[in-house]
Write a protein that holds these residues in place. Structure first.
Motif, short mmCIF file in Angstrom:
data_model
loop_
_atom_site.label_atom_id
_atom_site.label_comp_id
_atom_site.label_asym_id
_atom_site.label_seq_id
_atom_site.Cartn_x
_atom_site.Cartn_y
_atom_site.Cartn_z
N UNK A 63 70.40 14.54 -75.47
CA UNK A 63 69.09 15.48 -75.40
C UNK A 63 69.36 16.85 -75.63
N UNK A 64 70.73 17.32 -75.45
CA UNK A 64 70.71 18.69 -75.64
C UNK A 64 70.66 19.03 -77.27
N UNK A 65 71.53 17.97 -78.03
CA UNK A 65 71.08 18.27 -79.55
C UNK A 65 69.53 18.21 -79.71
N UNK A 66 68.94 17.22 -79.41
CA UNK A 66 67.56 17.58 -79.74
C UNK A 66 66.77 18.73 -79.13
N UNK A 67 67.12 19.13 -77.85
CA UNK A 67 66.46 20.23 -77.48
C UNK A 67 66.79 21.49 -78.24
N UNK A 68 67.92 21.47 -79.02
CA UNK A 68 68.29 22.57 -79.86
C UNK A 68 67.42 22.87 -81.02
N UNK A 69 66.87 21.64 -81.63
CA UNK A 69 65.85 22.00 -82.61
C UNK A 69 64.58 21.94 -82.18
N UNK A 70 64.03 21.55 -80.85
CA UNK A 70 62.84 21.49 -80.32
C UNK A 70 62.09 22.76 -80.31
N UNK A 71 60.81 22.71 -80.69
CA UNK A 71 60.02 23.83 -80.73
C UNK A 71 58.89 23.88 -79.85
N UNK A 72 58.78 22.60 -79.18
CA UNK A 72 57.59 22.28 -78.09
C UNK A 72 58.52 21.49 -77.21
N UNK A 73 57.57 21.22 -75.96
CA UNK A 73 58.29 20.57 -74.78
C UNK A 73 59.13 19.15 -75.16
N UNK A 74 60.11 18.90 -74.35
CA UNK A 74 60.70 17.87 -74.42
C UNK A 74 60.89 16.68 -73.43
#
Length: 267
Positions: A63-74
């Motif tokens: 999840x931390x790796x996904x959050x790094x590239x996320x520009x919208x709520x996760x």
């Protein structure tokens, strides 16, 4: 607009579930207002089966790796919280919050609805203590597991009453497809209703007319990716550079360009 507000309309929140940072970039490029994971796709990508088998620290790292590239709520599919102990579940969800998650799915499965209520209450208490806002989408598996044949709507509404009282923010009736059932769920309880893509589910316009607030792809996109990869691998092994290897593939420059843009924006 924050994740909680996205469930209030006016449009239907469409969740094309992702399973790693790369798939998050792919989906995010479609202009979505939020991202959410599929527990199945995420577990498969890490080499585990779905069904509460994924080690919590590996899940949080993903999840931390996904959050790094996320520009919208996760939001994260947290299955049943990876424990039957509500305090442990709350600790697990706080790890997800620390990783950058603002919402979760939390399922009842075949367990007692009372257990899910206790988990929801424990998460809300822990979130308040930590000063974070976690949107809890209570996933009711009555349809998926055929837990109340002939009285599915009544059973889901009973559970929704208890989940609402425990502090749930949304109701995920996974597996419901009939218009009359969806109407009854929208009108019979106060939480924003989430449904899951199925071949017989009504179209997006009809779902919005019925008052559904969120539709999720579940594991369907991850399954499609696995199917495409299986066919490509089998075609290559059988034919070498045959049609199965290249038809329908995303071009290398498109994939690499999207990832370059995301990483460049981070400085």
């Amino acid at each position: 607009m924050n994740f909680r507000q996205l469930h209030q309309g006016p449009g239907l929140l469409k969740i094309a579930n992702v399973w790693d940072a790369g798939s998050a970039v792919l989906v995010q490029a479609q202009g979505v207002p939020a991202l959410a994971t599929t527990s199945a796709g995420l577990a498969w990508a890490l080499g585990y089966p779905d069904g509460n088998h994924l080690p919590i620290d590996e899940h949080a790292d993903a999840l931390r790796r996904i959050a790094r590239v996320a520009r919208v709520p996760l939001s994260a599919d947290s299955e049943a919280g990876y424990s039957d102990d509500p305090a442990t579940v709350a600790d697990n969800i706080m790890k997800f919050a620390a990783a950058g998650v603002v919402g979760i799915n939390l399922e009842d499965g075949s367990a007692s609805p009372t257990l899910l209520c206790r988990k929801i209450e424990a998460i809300k208490t822990a979130a308040t203590r930590a000063g974070v806002d976690i949107f809890i989408n209570a996933r009711c598996d009555v349809w998926l597991k055929n837990l109340a044949p002939g009285r599915s709507v009544e059973e889901v509404l009973l559970r929704a009453r208890d989940y609402t009282a425990a502090g749930a923010d949304g109701l995920f009736a996974a597996g419901v497809t009939a218009v009359a059932d969806i109407e009854a769920l929208v009108g019979g309880q106060p939480l924003p209703l989430n449904v899951m893509a199925r071949p017989t589910l009504p179209g997006l316009d009809e779902l919005q007319r019925l008052g559904v607030r969120r539709i999720s792809a579940g594991s369907a996109i991850a399954e499609a990716a696995w199917g495409r990869a299986q066919r490509a691998a089998a075609g290559f092994l059988a034919e070498g550079a045959g049609s199965e290897l290249f038809e329908g593939a995303a071009p290398y420059p498109q994939i690499n360009g999207a990832l370059t843009a995301v990483n460049s924006a981070q400085g």
